[in-house]
Design a protein around this motif. Structure first.
Motif, PDB file in Angstrom:
ATOM      1  N   PHE A 333      40.768  30.543  55.982  1.00 43.41           N
ATOM      2  CA  PHE A 333      41.146  31.925  55.675  1.00 43.41           C
ATOM      3  C   PHE A 333      41.245  32.080  54.161  1.00 43.41           C
ATOM      4  CE2 PHE A 333      44.321  35.071  54.551  1.00 43.41           C
ATOM      5  CZ  PHE A 333      44.057  36.139  55.398  1.00 43.41           C
ATOM      6  N   GLY A 334      40.677  33.144  53.633  1.00 42.10           N
ATOM      7  CA  GLY A 334      40.762  33.425  52.207  1.00 42.10           C
ATOM      8  C   GLY A 334      41.209  34.847  51.966  1.00 42.10           C
ATOM      9  N   MET A 335      41.895  35.071  50.854  1.00 37.80           N
ATOM     10  CA  MET A 335      42.336  36.420  50.518  1.00 37.80           C
ATOM     11  C   MET A 335      42.138  36.681  49.037  1.00 37.80           C
ATOM     12  SD  MET A 335      45.920  38.252  51.579  1.00 37.80           S
ATOM     13  CE  MET A 335      46.031  40.056  51.571  1.00 37.80           C
ATOM     14  N   LYS A 336      41.524  37.803  48.732  1.00 37.61           N
ATOM     15  CA  LYS A 336      41.342  38.246  47.345  1.00 37.61           C
ATOM     16  C   LYS A 336      42.204  39.472  47.156  1.00 37.61           C
ATOM     17  CE  LYS A 336      37.836  39.535  43.917  1.00 37.61           C
ATOM     18  NZ  LYS A 336      38.295  38.511  42.970  1.00 37.61           N
ATOM     19  N   PHE A 337      43.217  39.371  46.312  1.00 33.83           N
ATOM     20  CA  PHE A 337      44.186  40.434  46.164  1.00 33.83           C
ATOM     21  C   PHE A 337      43.651  41.570  45.310  1.00 33.83           C
ATOM     22  CE2 PHE A 337      46.806  36.603  46.815  1.00 33.83           C
ATOM     23  CZ  PHE A 337      47.491  37.008  47.961  1.00 33.83           C
ATOM     24  N   LEU A 338      44.163  42.765  45.580  1.00 31.68           N
ATOM     25  CA  LEU A 338      43.898  43.895  44.696  1.00 31.68           C
ATOM     26  C   LEU A 338      44.492  43.599  43.322  1.00 31.68           C
ATOM     27  CD1 LEU A 338      44.808  46.862  47.082  1.00 31.68           C
ATOM     28  CD2 LEU A 338      42.519  46.040  46.503  1.00 31.68           C
TER      29      LEU A 338
END
Length: 343
Positions: A333-338
């Motif tokens: 799982f990966g997340m790129k934040f605003l």
């Protein structure tokens, strides 16, 4: 006093050696009495999770990435679909293990299976299974698949939009999945047997944080920290707010600022009290996420349905923090934040 609806459906299927034993929990719409709008959760239905061999999803052969527009109905994500020549919308609900159809539009189909079911407060209804011929979800197609029936008219009435049913990760997991809530996009990238994107021209997802995830019955479970305690969360794109288990430790619950409470009524005669508040100390992958709403309530039925102990659910408030990438082959799982979240 304004009514806000919290929808939850449960139907777990436990696999034993050579035998499928079902124990179903099917809760009708909950009504939450609240004076504040926008704090609700959509529908979650855990249903049959076995995928027939001929039900493998496909996208056009010349396409390496399929971009599916997401429509917003409140805090619900909707996807346009055509099912056996019937046009409408599917709720994108990653808390659902299978495909669930609205009985309003599919009640005339031949029922292939009927299961007794119960809600949190007692017996509710029967859950029926049908077979669909062809499903087209904005270019993603699959045929000859089973689906469960549920009464979803309450969602249509509240949102004022035609809802054909719910769709989760079951028919998406052969792709790398990118959910970009800020741009209202769902991207499906072709991958090879090792989980790598096939196209060399499509830029790979560049996350700010990554973590491995657990998967049970097509449901993704992530780790997060509250009050220094590591917790297991269900990722639920169909939840309009986050949820924290009322069985959490005092250390965890003390970090949540409670601003109101309400009664949650099920299909039976009983009701339970839920608390609404703000998560002040949620740490995800070493990154502090602030100002996320949460409901505090018991999750016993979900634990039973999923067959694992969970401490909470991450819904719309979490998804709105950036774009996420899910790779079932790599279980990553990966997340790129605003940019506003990185300040």
């Amino acid at each position: 006093m304004r009514l806000v609806f919290l929808y939850r459906y449960f139907l777990p299927f436990f696999l034993t050696i050579g035998i499928i034993v079902s124990l179903s929990f099917f809760s009708s719409p909950y009504e939450v009495n609240s004076t504040v709008s926008g704090i609700s959760s959509s529908s979650e239905y855990t249903g049959p999770f076995s995928e027939p061999d001929d039900a493998k999803p496909s996208i056009p052969a010349e396409t390496d990435v399929l971009t599916i527009p997401l429509k917003n109905a409140g805090r619900l994500f909707m996807i346009e679909a055509i099912i056996d020549n019937q046009s409408g919308n599917l709720i994108f609900d990653s808390g659902a293990t299978g495909l669930v159809m609205n009985r309003t539009y599919f009640r005339k189909y031949v029922k292939t299976d009927i299961q007794n079911s119960n809600g949190i407060t007692g017996p509710v209804a029967e859950v029926e299974t049908i077979n669909l011929g062809k499903v087209n979800v904005s270019g993603l197609t699959f045929t000859n698949i089973p689906a469960s029936l549920a009464d979803l008219g309450h969602i249509e009435n509240r949102r004022g939009i035609k809802v054909l049913g719910l769709i989760g990760f079951e028919y998406l997991r052969d792709f790398e999945i990118v959910i970009d809530a800020s741009n209202n996009e769902l991207q499906l990238h072709r991958i090879d047997s090792r989980g790598n994107r096939i196209s060399e021209t499509v830029r790979s997802f560049q996350p700010d944080i990554t973590q491995p995830f657990e998967v049970v019955k097509n449901i993704v479970f992530l780790k997060g920290t509250i009050g220094g305690k590591m917790l297991r969360f269900c990722l639920d794109t169909g939840a309009e707010t986050n949820v924290i288990s009322s069985h959490s430790s005092k250390t965890v619950l003390s970090t949540i600022s409670i601003d109101r409470k309400s009664n949650l009524s099920g299909a039976g005669q009983n009701s339970v009290e839920v608390l609404f508040g703000i998560m002040n100390d949620f740490n995800f992958g070493g990154h502090q996420l602030k100002n996320m709403e949460a409901i505090i309530t018991h999750l016993d039925a979900l634990n039973e349905a999923y067959g694992v102990q969970i401490d909470g659910m991450l819904g719309y408030n979490f998804l709105a923090k950036g774009a996420i990438c899910i790779n079932f082959t790599k279980k990553q799982f990966g997340m790129k934040f605003l940019k506003t979240e990185l300040k």
